[in-house]
Write a protein that holds these residues in place. Sequence first.
Motif: not given
Length: 246
Positions: A106-113, A129-132, A135-138
């Motif tokens: 899956q793409f999860r770039g939205g959290f990074v941006y 919070r977004y970095l957390d 980490d959940k998906f990572e």
Amino acid sequence: MKQFKPKVKIKPFTLALISCLCALLFAGLVFYCRHTSLAIRRESLERQFFHAIQAGDLEGADKVLKKLEEWEEEFNQKAEKRYREVASVSNSNHDIPGSDSYPLTQFRGGFVYRALLCEAAQNWDEAFRYLDECDKFENDPTIKCEWFGLLALSTGHFRARLHYEMGDKAQAFKELCEISSKIVSYLDTRSLAQEKRDRKRLGRYGAIFPNYEEFLAFMEEEFAKLGSPLEYQDEMTTYREIETTR
């Protein structure tokens, strides 16, 4: 006098085989074109987002990011549907298997941006919070995340940059020590030319320091301030060795 040419008869099986091959080729072409179109749209939105960020237009960046998040949600829904169809062949209850060898991409770039946008607005708590969430998906073995290349050094590098910008340099130092092995791996696999291209594209968001010399000077200074503790001695030795080989 006309020369007689016998008609070529195609057997039903051969005709069916040709039809199947044509259908497969057409399906493959449709998939390729759609996949390419999706990639082009994503890349276009990414460029617009970074342009707005670097121009200081946070409102414009937010508008572009919402479109990028819509693209990501659509892509992930279709990816999961295809995944379940494939998984159903070997998994009778259609559940996603918790296997490292067969993760859902899956793409999860939205959290990074979102974290980048919060960083630009100096909204530190939201950025963390977004970095957390990243980490959940990572750390989920059932999901393979695509981060658009921005988390090559994991969220640890991102967190270090945030702490540095907040003025908490001691914590930034500790974060960078924790990911020393990843930084070494990154520098081993990335050419200097590629590093320069990344930095040009991402601006100050691509790295904490403009070059390795300034990075090492910072690490030496913070290491000395902490009293040169033994717990970070190995990491500092690693970073010093990198300097001599670059």
